[in-house]
Design a protein around this motif. Structure first.
Motif, mmCIF file in Angstrom:
data_model
loop_
_atom_site.group_PDB
_atom_site.id
_atom_site.type_symbol
_atom_site.label_atom_id
_atom_site.label_comp_id
_atom_site.label_asym_id
_atom_site.label_seq_id
_atom_site.Cartn_x
_atom_site.Cartn_y
_atom_site.Cartn_z
ATOM 1 N N ASP A 163 0.825 -1.212 0.000
ATOM 2 C CA ASP A 163 0.000 0.000 0.000
ATOM 3 C C ASP A 163 0.860 1.264 0.000
ATOM 4 N N ILE A 164 1.908 1.251 0.813
ATOM 5 C CA ILE A 164 2.786 2.429 0.901
ATOM 6 C C ILE A 164 3.479 2.662 -0.434
ATOM 7 N N ARG A 165 3.958 1.582 -1.047
ATOM 8 C CA ARG A 165 4.668 1.716 -2.320
ATOM 9 C C ARG A 165 3.755 2.252 -3.427
ATOM 10 N N SER A 166 2.539 1.738 -3.493
ATOM 11 C CA SER A 166 1.634 2.199 -4.545
ATOM 12 C C SER A 166 1.243 3.664 -4.328
ATOM 13 N N ASN A 167 1.021 4.055 -3.080
ATOM 14 C CA ASN A 167 0.722 5.465 -2.812
ATOM 15 C C ASN A 167 1.914 6.354 -3.127
ATOM 16 N N MET A 168 3.120 5.870 -2.825
ATOM 17 C CA MET A 168 4.329 6.639 -3.115
ATOM 18 C C MET A 168 4.471 6.866 -4.627
#
Length: 81
Positions: free
Chosen positions: A52-57
């Motif tokens: 989730d963090i990677r996709s938002n980043m």
């Protein structure tokens, strides 16, 4: 319009366009670096939320890059118009 004509005659308009494009590129680099740093800290704190963090980043970095590209295009349009 008179001020713009005077600036173009003095060659200061080209300097301003270069400075504006450079500031836009530097700002984008700093913004994406800050996003990456915050994402790495968040992943270190919650490894289970990595996806989730990677996709938002990636989404936020793309938006920052789009704004920077828009700023550079506006600077170039100011030079030629």
């Amino acid at each position: 319009m008179l001020l713009l004509a005077l600036l173009e005659a003095a060659g200061i308009a080209k300097l301003g366009v270069g400075l504006g494009a450079g500031i836009a590129a530097i700002g984008a680099g700093l913004g994406i670096g800050k996003i990456g740093s915050a994402a790495m800290e968040a992943i270190a704190r919650q490894p289970e939320a990595t996806g989730d963090i990677r996709s938002n980043m990636i989404i936020i970095a793309a938006l920052v890059e789009g704004v920077a590209l828009f700023a550079v295009i506006v600077c170039l349009l100011c030079l030629f118009i």
